[in-house]
Design a protein around this motif. Structure first.
Motif, PDB file in Angstrom:
ATOM      1  N   ALA A   1       0.838  -1.203   0.000  1.00  0.00           N
ATOM      2  CA  ALA A   1       0.000   0.000   0.000  1.00  0.00           C
ATOM      3  C   ALA A   1       0.874   1.256   0.000  1.00  0.00           C
ATOM      4  CB  ALA A   1      -0.929  -0.003   1.213  1.00  0.00           C
ATOM      5  N   ASN A   2       1.984   1.222   0.740  1.00  0.00           N
ATOM      6  CA  ASN A   2       2.888   2.374   0.766  1.00  0.00           C
ATOM      7  C   ASN A   2       3.457   2.657  -0.618  1.00  0.00           C
ATOM      8  OD1 ASN A   2       2.479   2.566   3.532  1.00  0.00           O
ATOM      9  ND2 ASN A   2       4.433   1.605   4.070  1.00  0.00           N
ATOM     10  N   GLU A   3       3.765   1.595  -1.365  1.00  0.00           N
ATOM     11  CA  GLU A   3       4.315   1.759  -2.717  1.00  0.00           C
ATOM     12  C   GLU A   3       3.345   2.454  -3.659  1.00  0.00           C
ATOM     13  OE1 GLU A   3       7.288   1.195  -4.280  1.00  0.00           O
ATOM     14  OE2 GLU A   3       8.057   0.901  -2.262  1.00  0.00           O
ATOM     15  N   ALA A   4       2.045   2.336  -3.381  1.00  0.00           N
ATOM     16  CA  ALA A   4       1.035   2.929  -4.254  1.00  0.00           C
ATOM     17  C   ALA A   4       0.543   4.286  -3.757  1.00  0.00           C
ATOM     18  CB  ALA A   4      -0.150   1.967  -4.388  1.00  0.00           C
ATOM     19  N   ASP A   5       0.815   4.630  -2.527  1.00  0.00           N
ATOM     20  CA  ASP A   5       0.246   5.862  -1.953  1.00  0.00           C
ATOM     21  C   ASP A   5       0.758   7.090  -2.705  1.00  0.00           C
ATOM     22  OD1 ASP A   5      -1.224   6.959   0.629  1.00  0.00           O
ATOM     23  OD2 ASP A   5       0.534   8.227   0.256  1.00  0.00           O
ATOM     24  N   PRO A   6      -0.159   7.933  -3.217  1.00  0.00           N
ATOM     25  CA  PRO A   6       0.277   9.060  -4.047  1.00  0.00           C
ATOM     26  C   PRO A   6       1.076  10.123  -3.288  1.00  0.00           C
ATOM     27  CG  PRO A   6      -2.109   9.129  -3.692  1.00  0.00           C
ATOM     28  CD  PRO A   6      -1.613   7.822  -3.142  1.00  0.00           C
TER      29      PRO A   6
ATOM     30  N   LEU B   1       2.976   9.591  -0.435  1.00  0.00           N
ATOM     31  CA  LEU B   1       4.255   8.997  -0.060  1.00  0.00           C
ATOM     32  C   LEU B   1       5.182   8.894  -1.273  1.00  0.00           C
ATOM     33  CD1 LEU B   1       5.779   7.920   2.370  1.00  0.00           C
ATOM     34  CD2 LEU B   1       4.797   5.670   1.925  1.00  0.00           C
ATOM     35  N   GLN B   2       4.627   8.652  -2.442  1.00  0.00           N
ATOM     36  CA  GLN B   2       5.461   8.518  -3.638  1.00  0.00           C
ATOM     37  C   GLN B   2       6.027   9.855  -4.109  1.00  0.00           C
ATOM     38  OE1 GLN B   2       6.594   5.544  -4.643  1.00  0.00           O
ATOM     39  NE2 GLN B   2       5.467   5.029  -2.785  1.00  0.00           N
ATOM     40  N   GLN B   3       5.494  10.964  -3.626  1.00  0.00           N
ATOM     41  CA  GLN B   3       6.058  12.276  -3.960  1.00  0.00           C
ATOM     42  C   GLN B   3       7.300  12.599  -3.121  1.00  0.00           C
ATOM     43  OE1 GLN B   3       3.276  15.567  -4.341  1.00  0.00           O
ATOM     44  NE2 GLN B   3       1.626  14.093  -4.658  1.00  0.00           N
ATOM     45  N   VAL B   4       7.496  11.836  -2.052  1.00  0.00           N
ATOM     46  CA  VAL B   4       8.644  12.038  -1.175  1.00  0.00           C
ATOM     47  C   VAL B   4       9.845  11.322  -1.808  1.00  0.00           C
ATOM     48  CG1 VAL B   4       9.589  11.546   1.124  1.00  0.00           C
ATOM     49  CG2 VAL B   4       7.159  12.155   0.855  1.00  0.00           C
ATOM     50  N   PRO B   5      11.005  11.976  -1.871  1.00  0.00           N
ATOM     51  CA  PRO B   5      12.183  11.287  -2.425  1.00  0.00           C
ATOM     52  C   PRO B   5      12.406   9.942  -1.740  1.00  0.00           C
ATOM     53  CG  PRO B   5      12.662  13.612  -2.043  1.00  0.00           C
ATOM     54  CD  PRO B   5      11.310  13.346  -1.442  1.00  0.00           C
ATOM     55  N   ALA B   6      12.752   8.934  -2.512  1.00  0.00           N
ATOM     56  CA  ALA B   6      12.869   7.561  -2.011  1.00  0.00           C
ATOM     57  C   ALA B   6      13.793   7.459  -0.800  1.00  0.00           C
ATOM     58  CB  ALA B   6      13.356   6.640  -3.129  1.00  0.00           C
TER      59      ALA B   6
ATOM     60  N   ARG C   1      14.187   9.490   1.528  1.00  0.00           N
ATOM     61  CA  ARG C   1      13.646  10.137   2.732  1.00  0.00           C
ATOM     62  C   ARG C   1      12.332   9.515   3.203  1.00  0.00           C
ATOM     63  NH1 ARG C   1      13.414  15.905   3.194  1.00  0.00           N
ATOM     64  NH2 ARG C   1      13.475  15.324   5.392  1.00  0.00           N
ATOM     65  N   ARG C   2      11.755   8.615   2.447  1.00  0.00           N
ATOM     66  CA  ARG C   2      10.460   8.021   2.809  1.00  0.00           C
ATOM     67  C   ARG C   2      10.483   7.330   4.163  1.00  0.00           C
ATOM     68  NH1 ARG C   2       9.568   5.547  -3.056  1.00  0.00           N
ATOM     69  NH2 ARG C   2       9.240   7.553  -4.090  1.00  0.00           N
TER      70      ARG C   2
ATOM     71  N   GLY D   1      18.714  17.824  10.702  1.00  0.00           N
ATOM     72  CA  GLY D   1      19.780  16.860  10.493  1.00  0.00           C
ATOM     73  C   GLY D   1      19.554  15.960   9.298  1.00  0.00           C
ATOM     74  N   ASP D   2      20.461  14.999   9.148  1.00  0.00           N
ATOM     75  CA  ASP D   2      20.418  14.082   8.003  1.00  0.00           C
ATOM     76  C   ASP D   2      19.152  13.233   7.987  1.00  0.00           C
ATOM     77  OD1 ASP D   2      22.888  15.035   7.238  1.00  0.00           O
ATOM     78  OD2 ASP D   2      23.997  13.370   8.138  1.00  0.00           O
ATOM     79  N   GLU D   3      18.602  12.946   9.156  1.00  0.00           N
ATOM     80  CA  GLU D   3      17.408  12.101   9.257  1.00  0.00           C
ATOM     81  C   GLU D   3      16.158  12.920   9.570  1.00  0.00           C
ATOM     82  OE1 GLU D   3      17.219   8.668   8.707  1.00  0.00           O
ATOM     83  OE2 GLU D   3      19.193   9.085   7.859  1.00  0.00           O
ATOM     84  N   GLU D   4      16.170  14.219   9.219  1.00  0.00           N
ATOM     85  CA  GLU D   4      15.017  15.081   9.490  1.00  0.00           C
ATOM     86  C   GLU D   4      13.741  14.462   8.922  1.00  0.00           C
ATOM     87  OE1 GLU D   4      13.241  19.439   8.239  1.00  0.00           O
ATOM     88  OE2 GLU D   4      15.401  19.134   8.180  1.00  0.00           O
ATOM     89  N   THR D   5      12.708  14.457   9.715  1.00  0.00           N
ATOM     90  CA  THR D   5      11.397  13.954   9.290  1.00  0.00           C
ATOM     91  C   THR D   5      10.877  14.811   8.149  1.00  0.00           C
ATOM     92  OG1 THR D   5      10.923  13.135  11.505  1.00  0.00           O
ATOM     93  CG2 THR D   5       9.026  13.518  10.070  1.00  0.00           C
TER      94      THR D   5
END
Length: 196
Positions: free
Chosen positions: A148-153, A155-160, A162-163, A187-191
Motif C-alpha cells: 500500500a505504501n508503494e502505491a500511496d500518491p 508517499l510517492q512524492q517524497v524522495p525515495a 527520505r520516505r 539533520g540528516d534524518e530530518e522527518t
C-alpha cells in the motif's frame, strides 16, 4: 473572583502542551482530546504509537505537543460526538512529551484503514512546540503495509531516500502491538514535513 494568574506574555511556548492537554499535566481543566484515541471496545487492531521528538542535536524535546487525526479501521473519519460515544473511537488525540520520563509521546489507538482506493493506511500528525511560529504537519505510515505504501500518491512524492522518515516500525512485546515513530526536527534524518 478567580485565582487564575496573568497569562505569560511569551508567544512561542512552552505553553501549548499545558493548554491543549491540561489533564495530562494535572491541571483542573478537561482536555478536549487525550492520548487515548480508541477505547478497548473500538473495532480494529489495538496499537500503541510511541515516539520522541528530537532537536537538531539529537536531544529529546520535553515540551512538544503531538496531535493525531486518523480514520477508523474501515477508513472512515468520525462524523459526530454520538459516534465517538457509541464506538469508543475518537479519531483525534493529543499528547505532550513533558510528563513522560523519556519525553515520549504514547498514543493508544487502533490501526487505521485506508481512506480511499490507492492510499495507504496512515495517521496524520500536527506538531507544535517551543520555537515554532507555525505548527508542522507530517504523516505516519506503517512498515507492514509495504504494498500500500508503494502505491500511496503522497508517499510517492517524497524522495525515495527520505520516505523512511514517515514509516513507523512495528514492534510486538508481551502480545501488545506498538509502532515506533520518532520525529527529528533537523539533520540528516530530518522527518519529512508536509506543506498543507
Amino acid at each position: 473572583m478567580s485565582d487564575y494568574q496573568q497569562t505569560p506574555s511569551q508567544t512561542v511556548g512552552p505553553y501549548f502542551a499545558y493548554g491543549l492537554s491540561p489533564e495530562q499535566y494535572l491541571y483542573d481543566f478537561k482536555s478536549a482530546f487525550t492520548p487515548v484515541v480508541a477505547l478497548d471496545r473500538a473495532e480494529g487492531e489495538a496499537i500503541r504509537l510511541i515516539g520522541q521528538v528530537f532537536d537538531g542535536a539529537g536531544n529529546p524535546i520535553n515540551d512538544a505537543l503531538i496531535e493525531v487525526v486518523q480514520a477508523d479501521a474501515h477508513g472512515r473519519y468520525v462524523q459526530s460526538a454520538d459516534e465517538i460515544e457509541r464506538t469508543g473511537f475518537a479519531g483525534t488525540g493529543r499528547c505532550g512529551t513533558g510528563t513522560d520520563p523519556q519525553n515520549r509521546f504514547v498514543i493508544e489507538t487502533i490501526k487505521p484503514g485506508a481512506t480511499a482506493p490507492g492510499e495507504a493506511p496512515r495517521i496524520d500528525v500536527i506538531l507544535t512546540m517551543r520555537g515554532l511560529l507555525n505548527h508542522l504537519f507530517t504523516r505516519i505510515y506503517f512498515d507492514d503495509e509495504a504494498a500500500a505504501n508503494e502505491a500511496d500518491p503522497v508517499l510517492q512524492q517524497v524522495p525515495a531516500e527520505r520516505r523512511h522518515t514517515l514509516i513507523a516500525r512495528r514492534e510486538v512485546s508481551g502480545g501488545r502491538v506498538s509502532y515506533r515513530f520518532d520525529i527529528r526536527m533537523q539533520g540528516d534524518e530530518e522527518t519529512v514535513f508536509l506543506d498543507l
